[in-house]
Design an enzyme around this catalytic site. Sequence first.
Site, PDB file in Angstrom:
ATOM      1  N   GLY A   1       0.721  -1.547  -0.110  1.00 17.20           N
ATOM      2  CA  GLY A   1      -0.063  -0.230  -0.361  1.00 17.20           C
ATOM      3  C   GLY A   1       0.744   1.102   0.102  1.00 17.20           C
ATOM      4  O   GLY A   1       0.697   2.062   1.044  1.00 17.20           O
TER       5      GLY A   1
ATOM      6  N   VAL B   1      -2.956  -7.435  -1.582  1.00 14.93           N
ATOM      7  CA  VAL B   1      -2.092  -8.249  -1.012  1.00 14.93           C
ATOM      8  C   VAL B   1      -3.170  -9.039  -0.508  1.00 14.93           C
ATOM      9  O   VAL B   1      -3.012 -10.551   0.379  1.00 14.93           O
ATOM     10  CB  VAL B   1      -1.756  -7.456   0.454  1.00 14.93           C
ATOM     11  CG1 VAL B   1      -1.005  -6.539   0.632  1.00 14.93           C
ATOM     12  CG2 VAL B   1      -2.945  -6.567   1.490  1.00 14.93           C
TER      13      VAL B   1
ATOM     14  N   SER C   1      -3.187   0.490  14.090  1.00 13.01           N
ATOM     15  CA  SER C   1      -4.532   1.607  14.542  1.00 13.01           C
ATOM     16  C   SER C   1      -4.393   1.944  16.102  1.00 13.01           C
ATOM     17  O   SER C   1      -4.732   0.401  16.418  1.00 13.01           O
ATOM     18  CB  SER C   1      -5.417   1.272  14.022  1.00 13.01           C
ATOM     19  OG  SER C   1      -6.246   2.268  13.995  1.00 13.01           O
TER      20      SER C   1
ATOM     21  N   TYR D   1     -13.192  -2.993  11.800  1.00 12.84           N
ATOM     22  CA  TYR D   1     -11.408  -2.672  10.942  1.00 12.84           C
ATOM     23  C   TYR D   1     -11.202  -2.864  12.538  1.00 12.84           C
ATOM     24  O   TYR D   1     -10.076  -2.874  12.184  1.00 12.84           O
ATOM     25  CB  TYR D   1     -12.188  -0.892  10.803  1.00 12.84           C
ATOM     26  CG  TYR D   1     -10.450   0.186  10.682  1.00 12.84           C
ATOM     27  CD1 TYR D   1      -9.909  -0.827  10.150  1.00 12.84           C
ATOM     28  CD2 TYR D   1     -10.557   0.717  11.490  1.00 12.84           C
ATOM     29  CE1 TYR D   1      -9.257   0.106   9.360  1.00 12.84           C
ATOM     30  CE2 TYR D   1      -8.786   1.078  11.652  1.00 12.84           C
ATOM     31  CZ  TYR D   1      -8.318   1.060  10.044  1.00 12.84           C
ATOM     32  OH  TYR D   1      -7.379   1.774  10.533  1.00 12.84           O
TER      33      TYR D   1
ATOM     34  N   ALA E   1     -11.582  -5.175  14.959  1.00 13.70           N
ATOM     35  CA  ALA E   1     -10.477  -6.290  14.964  1.00 13.70           C
ATOM     36  C   ALA E   1      -9.791  -6.411  13.985  1.00 13.70           C
ATOM     37  O   ALA E   1      -8.679  -7.624  14.992  1.00 13.70           O
ATOM     38  CB  ALA E   1     -12.128  -7.357  14.697  1.00 13.70           C
ATOM     39  N   THR E   2      -9.570  -6.014  12.658  1.00 12.41           N
ATOM     40  CA  THR E   2      -8.383  -6.539  12.138  1.00 12.41           C
ATOM     41  C   THR E   2      -7.209  -5.687  12.641  1.00 12.41           C
ATOM     42  O   THR E   2      -6.026  -6.847  12.338  1.00 12.41           O
ATOM     43  CB  THR E   2      -8.999  -6.467  10.591  1.00 12.41           C
ATOM     44  OG1 THR E   2      -8.440  -5.066  10.344  1.00 12.41           O
ATOM     45  CG2 THR E   2     -10.400  -6.416   9.595  1.00 12.41           C
ATOM     46  N   LYS E   3      -7.347  -5.156  13.573  1.00 14.40           N
ATOM     47  CA  LYS E   3      -6.455  -4.221  13.636  1.00 14.40           C
ATOM     48  C   LYS E   3      -4.586  -4.971  15.265  1.00 14.40           C
ATOM     49  O   LYS E   3      -4.540  -5.040  15.539  1.00 14.40           O
ATOM     50  CB  LYS E   3      -6.521  -2.456  13.546  1.00 14.40           C
ATOM     51  CG  LYS E   3      -6.473  -1.917  12.738  1.00 14.40           C
ATOM     52  CD  LYS E   3      -5.304  -2.200  11.526  1.00 14.40           C
ATOM     53  CE  LYS E   3      -5.230  -1.608  11.020  1.00 14.40           C
ATOM     54  NZ  LYS E   3      -4.162  -1.151   9.495  1.00 14.40           N
TER      55      LYS E   3
ATOM     56  N   ILE F   1      -5.268  10.146  11.046  1.00 14.63           N
ATOM     57  CA  ILE F   1      -3.777  10.698  10.147  1.00 14.63           C
ATOM     58  C   ILE F   1      -4.492  11.363   8.867  1.00 14.63           C
ATOM     59  O   ILE F   1      -5.477  10.826   8.429  1.00 14.63           O
ATOM     60  CB  ILE F   1      -3.147   9.915   9.798  1.00 14.63           C
ATOM     61  CG1 ILE F   1      -2.491   9.011  11.124  1.00 14.63           C
ATOM     62  CG2 ILE F   1      -1.506  10.401   9.045  1.00 14.63           C
ATOM     63  CD1 ILE F   1      -1.363   9.586  11.406  1.00 14.63           C
TER      64      ILE F   1
END
Length: 234
Positions: free
Chosen positions: A8, A55, A129, A142, A144-146, A175
């Site tokens: 990314g 990815v 994050s 989101y 949970a993925t982080k 950000i």
Amino acid sequence: MKKALVTGGSRGIGAAICRALARDGWKVYINYNESGDKARALAEETGGVAVWADVSDEAAVRAMFDAVGDVDLLVSNAGIAHAELVQDLSEADWRRLFAVNTDGAFHAVRAAVPGMIRRKRGNIIIITSVCGVWGSSCETAYSATKGALIAMAKSLFKELGPSGIRVNAIAPGVIDTDMTACFSAEEKAAMAADTPLGRIGTPEDVAELAAFLASDRASFITGQIIGCDGGFAL
Ligand code: NAP
């Protein structure tokens, strides 16, 4: 010249990391999925190389690493966000977030690590994050993925340390990138007001931390989840 691959790398935080690494003398492989033009322009600007892979596609990531060869540094940064009430969140959105954010990091790590182990040196930086640390209302998937990435980093540094490989994670706060373009000026001002340092972050704020962790100046730092958030806690 040491080689770095940034997933990314075409936009936002990843692009700023590519610029900082190139400035510090790295040969940077700039991974992109949809933003090929931006990745190629950045490659021209930095003397790097734009490399395609979604990815979430294990075979595509493997093919990308086969083409690039061994890397000294992997920055796993590619990610997508999604905000919705949990009861409205679809199975497909939940799975897509995990496919890109978590599976994507796993695919990149798995492809990068054998060369690092063989050469007994390497460095992995995972972009997680504040949501993964603290959770975030309306961002259950989101977050949970982080959170999974944080557990992944905490396992990897233990497993890979004896092979001379450092693993750290950066947990950015809010950000200013395309990912946060959905927020209005008023919402951003409110988030800045909630931040002890009084502003939201820039991609360069995160990139300077990544450049430090990538360098030999951080040679005894591993297993850390480092906030880059101006003191903002959700
Ligand atoms: P962004 O501006 O939306 O950029 C996202 C990057 O991820 C783009 O380069 C995009 O590439 C790439 N990407 C998305 N899906 C991909 C896929 N399937 N395969 C390969 N690349 C993919 O987001 P950002 O703010 O820079 O975020 C970068 C990372 O920081 C993410 O992991 C994000 O979760 C994390 N983060 C951001 C913030 C924030 O406030 N911005 C806060 C905390 C953490 P293409 O355009 O080429 O598809």
